[in-house]
Design a protein around this motif. Structure first.
Motif, PDB file in Angstrom:
ATOM      1  N   ALA A 110       9.313  92.077 -31.552  1.00  0.00           N
ATOM      2  CA  ALA A 110       8.867  93.313 -30.907  1.00  0.00           C
ATOM      3  C   ALA A 110       7.578  93.026 -30.160  1.00  0.00           C
ATOM      4  O   ALA A 110       6.678  92.363 -30.682  1.00  0.00           O
ATOM      5  CB  ALA A 110       8.639  94.396 -31.950  1.00  0.00           C
ATOM      6  N   LEU A 111       7.520  93.496 -28.914  1.00  0.00           N
ATOM      7  CA  LEU A 111       6.320  93.289 -28.113  1.00  0.00           C
ATOM      8  C   LEU A 111       5.834  94.639 -27.617  1.00  0.00           C
ATOM      9  O   LEU A 111       6.585  95.395 -27.017  1.00  0.00           O
ATOM     10  CB  LEU A 111       6.667  92.350 -26.949  1.00  0.00           C
ATOM     11  CG  LEU A 111       5.534  91.876 -26.029  1.00  0.00           C
ATOM     12  CD1 LEU A 111       5.900  90.536 -25.416  1.00  0.00           C
ATOM     13  CD2 LEU A 111       5.238  92.889 -24.938  1.00  0.00           C
ATOM     14  N   THR A 112       4.587  94.939 -27.930  1.00  0.00           N
ATOM     15  CA  THR A 112       3.993  96.199 -27.485  1.00  0.00           C
ATOM     16  C   THR A 112       2.829  95.875 -26.578  1.00  0.00           C
ATOM     17  O   THR A 112       2.018  95.005 -26.914  1.00  0.00           O
ATOM     18  CB  THR A 112       3.480  97.014 -28.686  1.00  0.00           C
ATOM     19  OG1 THR A 112       4.503  97.059 -29.661  1.00  0.00           O
ATOM     20  CG2 THR A 112       3.097  98.424 -28.267  1.00  0.00           C
ATOM     21  N   SER A 113       2.755  96.557 -25.434  1.00  0.00           N
ATOM     22  CA  SER A 113       1.723  96.153 -24.492  1.00  0.00           C
ATOM     23  C   SER A 113       1.285  97.324 -23.623  1.00  0.00           C
ATOM     24  O   SER A 113       2.036  98.260 -23.393  1.00  0.00           O
ATOM     25  CB  SER A 113       2.253  95.017 -23.613  1.00  0.00           C
ATOM     26  OG  SER A 113       1.186  94.406 -22.927  1.00  0.00           O
ATOM     27  N   ARG A 114       0.057  97.222 -23.157  1.00  0.00           N
ATOM     28  CA  ARG A 114      -0.449  98.232 -22.228  1.00  0.00           C
ATOM     29  C   ARG A 114      -1.427  97.561 -21.271  1.00  0.00           C
ATOM     30  O   ARG A 114      -2.255  96.755 -21.678  1.00  0.00           O
ATOM     31  CB  ARG A 114      -1.151  99.359 -22.985  1.00  0.00           C
ATOM     32  CG  ARG A 114      -1.684 100.441 -22.055  1.00  0.00           C
ATOM     33  CD  ARG A 114      -1.839 101.760 -22.771  1.00  0.00           C
ATOM     34  NE  ARG A 114      -3.098 101.863 -23.479  1.00  0.00           N
ATOM     35  CZ  ARG A 114      -4.208 102.410 -22.959  1.00  0.00           C
ATOM     36  NH1 ARG A 114      -4.203 102.880 -21.753  1.00  0.00           N
ATOM     37  NH2 ARG A 114      -5.298 102.477 -23.663  1.00  0.00           N
ATOM     38  N   VAL A 124       8.974  96.773 -26.529  1.00  0.00           N
ATOM     39  CA  VAL A 124      10.298  96.223 -26.283  1.00  0.00           C
ATOM     40  C   VAL A 124      10.727  95.454 -27.525  1.00  0.00           C
ATOM     41  O   VAL A 124       9.937  94.733 -28.132  1.00  0.00           O
ATOM     42  CB  VAL A 124      10.318  95.337 -25.009  1.00  0.00           C
ATOM     43  CG1 VAL A 124       9.274  94.253 -25.071  1.00  0.00           C
ATOM     44  CG2 VAL A 124      11.686  94.719 -24.779  1.00  0.00           C
ATOM     45  N   GLU A 125      11.991  95.685 -27.927  1.00  0.00           N
ATOM     46  CA  GLU A 125      12.466  95.034 -29.146  1.00  0.00           C
ATOM     47  C   GLU A 125      13.764  94.291 -28.888  1.00  0.00           C
ATOM     48  O   GLU A 125      14.644  94.799 -28.196  1.00  0.00           O
ATOM     49  CB  GLU A 125      12.721  96.089 -30.225  1.00  0.00           C
ATOM     50  CG  GLU A 125      11.445  96.645 -30.805  1.00  0.00           C
ATOM     51  CD  GLU A 125      11.719  97.839 -31.710  1.00  0.00           C
ATOM     52  OE1 GLU A 125      11.748  97.643 -32.930  1.00  0.00           O
ATOM     53  OE2 GLU A 125      11.909  98.936 -31.175  1.00  0.00           O
ATOM     54  N   GLY A 143      -3.862  95.622 -23.887  1.00  0.00           N
ATOM     55  CA  GLY A 143      -3.638  94.342 -24.540  1.00  0.00           C
ATOM     56  C   GLY A 143      -2.214  94.280 -25.059  1.00  0.00           C
ATOM     57  O   GLY A 143      -1.376  95.129 -24.697  1.00  0.00           O
ATOM     58  N   THR A 144      -1.943  93.313 -25.895  1.00  0.00           N
ATOM     59  CA  THR A 144      -0.571  93.057 -26.317  1.00  0.00           C
ATOM     60  C   THR A 144      -0.511  92.709 -27.802  1.00  0.00           C
ATOM     61  O   THR A 144      -1.389  92.027 -28.315  1.00  0.00           O
ATOM     62  CB  THR A 144       0.009  91.869 -25.513  1.00  0.00           C
ATOM     63  OG1 THR A 144      -0.102  92.161 -24.113  1.00  0.00           O
ATOM     64  CG2 THR A 144       1.468  91.611 -25.855  1.00  0.00           C
ATOM     65  N   THR A 145       0.532  93.223 -28.459  1.00  0.00           N
ATOM     66  CA  THR A 145       0.827  92.771 -29.821  1.00  0.00           C
ATOM     67  C   THR A 145       2.261  92.266 -29.856  1.00  0.00           C
ATOM     68  O   THR A 145       3.172  92.951 -29.404  1.00  0.00           O
ATOM     69  CB  THR A 145       0.664  93.913 -30.843  1.00  0.00           C
ATOM     70  OG1 THR A 145      -0.706  94.320 -30.861  1.00  0.00           O
ATOM     71  CG2 THR A 145       1.060  93.447 -32.244  1.00  0.00           C
ATOM     72  N   VAL A 146       2.437  91.074 -30.364  1.00  0.00           N
ATOM     73  CA  VAL A 146       3.785  90.551 -30.532  1.00  0.00           C
ATOM     74  C   VAL A 146       4.029  90.352 -32.024  1.00  0.00           C
ATOM     75  O   VAL A 146       3.206  89.772 -32.733  1.00  0.00           O
ATOM     76  CB  VAL A 146       3.985  89.208 -29.793  1.00  0.00           C
ATOM     77  CG1 VAL A 146       5.407  88.698 -29.989  1.00  0.00           C
ATOM     78  CG2 VAL A 146       3.688  89.370 -28.313  1.00  0.00           C
TER      79      VAL A 146
END
Ligand code: ADP
Ligand code: MG
Length: 343
Positions: A110-114, A124-125, A143-146
């Protein structure tokens, strides 16, 4: 003979994953490199069960635009190079556009980003499927969290090669050590099973840098190190090399970075060994943290998928520069420095 068929994207990605994703630490390496390429000043890494259950890397970099999100997970999709000229002078850590595609084909990702331009983040998963990602709104600062869960859940053959939780975590820790050594201006935290293992603030000045070296490589090392700082046409070498009296029985404290990338290179290893030849016993190994800066056009990093190897345009020049610099630095050590370094 069966007829020739195209591989499905998923299988192609899984095959490619074999080259870059060997174990949890390889995932951590790729995700942190992406964070650094995005200009992060702070990277937080969390792992559970040695990284097999969970790897989460969070950064405060530039983020990914919502419209680019599905592409980020596709193979051969990158924002870092556009043409051959870019590749020949690549300054970013990534450029192959393969890591996220490979990792997501062998895990639940899962990637969360702004980005700064967006008001809300997107997530996005994918689940080791045929790369058809689902996108949903989410909350996240710029930023982004993966998040990578259940590594190799769908590739049991690979999972069998994983070692104990402790061994896998040691590899993760070593990976973070290298990254933290390569980017003094970035803060890092590393947690394992909710416990903080490493917490490093950005090291802005020489004293902070030595402190960071101390906490990553041991205070003994930095207390027994000679500072290196040399320049020649098109080359710069800086860092720390241990006094011969601080030699080790194993080659376990040897870090050599080329343009911010940790590498293994026979030519470099030979130059260092030669420089220590007269001052070190045969069965002892020198300790060093060295940074070589070269014009990116004079070094090829596209030698191997993991990018642990490089090819210098003028290897002889690089070898001699390293040898001369270290040889002189070690010869210049005053006798009382030697005594100070005796342990
Ligand atoms: P590469 O790093 O070789 O370009 P990756 O598969 O690792 O390939 O990443 C694909 C793309 O996704 C990158 O080119 C970048 O645009 C984007 N990306 C990945 N991780 C991040 C991140 N943490 N922050 C911003 N962009 C990212
Ligand atoms: Mg990458």
């Amino acid at each position: 003979m069966p007829s020739i068929r195209l591989l499905t994207p998923r299988l192609a990605n899984q095959i490619a994953a074999g080259e870059v994703v060997e174990r949890p630490a390889s995932v951590v390496k790729e995700l942190v490199e992406n964070a650094l390429d995005a200009g992060a000043r702070r990277v937080d890494i969390e792992v559970e069960q040695g990284g097999v259950k969970l790897i989460r890397v969070r950064d405060d970099g530039m983020g990914i635009d919502e419209t680019d999100l599905p592409l980020a997970l596709s193979r051969h999709a990158t924002s870092k190079i556009e043409n051959l000229e870019d590749l020949e002078a690549v300054a970013s850590l990534g450029f192959r556009g393969e890591a996220l595609a490979s990792i997501s084909s062998v895990s639940r990702l899962a990637l969360t980003s702004r980005t700064e331009r967006q008001e809300a983040a997107s997530k996005v998963e994918v689940e080791g499927r045929d790369m058809d990602a689902s996108i949903s709104p989410a909350a996240h600062p710029v930023g982004t969290t993966v998040e990578v869960r259940d590594l190799f859940f769908n590739t049991p053959a690979r999972r069998k090669f994983l070692r104990t939780e402790k061994t896998e975590f040691n590899h993760v820790e070593e990976c973070i050590r290298r990254q933290a050594l390569s980017r003094f201006d970035t803060g890092f935290t590393l947690r394992h099973n909710q416990r903080v293992v490493q917490s490093l603030r950005p090291a802005e000045n020489p004293l902070d840098r030595e402190r960071r070296i101390g906490s990553l490589c041991g205070q003994q090392f930095i207390d027994n190190a000679v500072v290196i700082d040399a320049e020649a046409t098109g080359l710069k070498l800086w860092g720390w090399v241990a006094l011969p009296t601080f030699s080790r029985s194993q080659a376990d404290l040897q870090y050599f970075f080329v343009n911010g990338r940790v590498i293994r290179d026979r030519l470099v290893a030979h130059a260092v060994r030669q420089a220590y030849r007269d001052v070190l016993y045969n069965n002892r190994h020198p300790a060093f943290v060295l940074y070589l800066e070269v014009d990116p056009a004079n070094v090829d990093v596209n030698v191997h998928p993991t990018k642990h190897e490089v090819r210098f345009r003028d290897g002889r020049l690089v070898h001699d520069f390293i040898f001369r610099t270290l040889h002189k630095a070690l010869a210049d050590v005053r006798p009382d420095d030697h005594l100070k370094g005796a342990v």
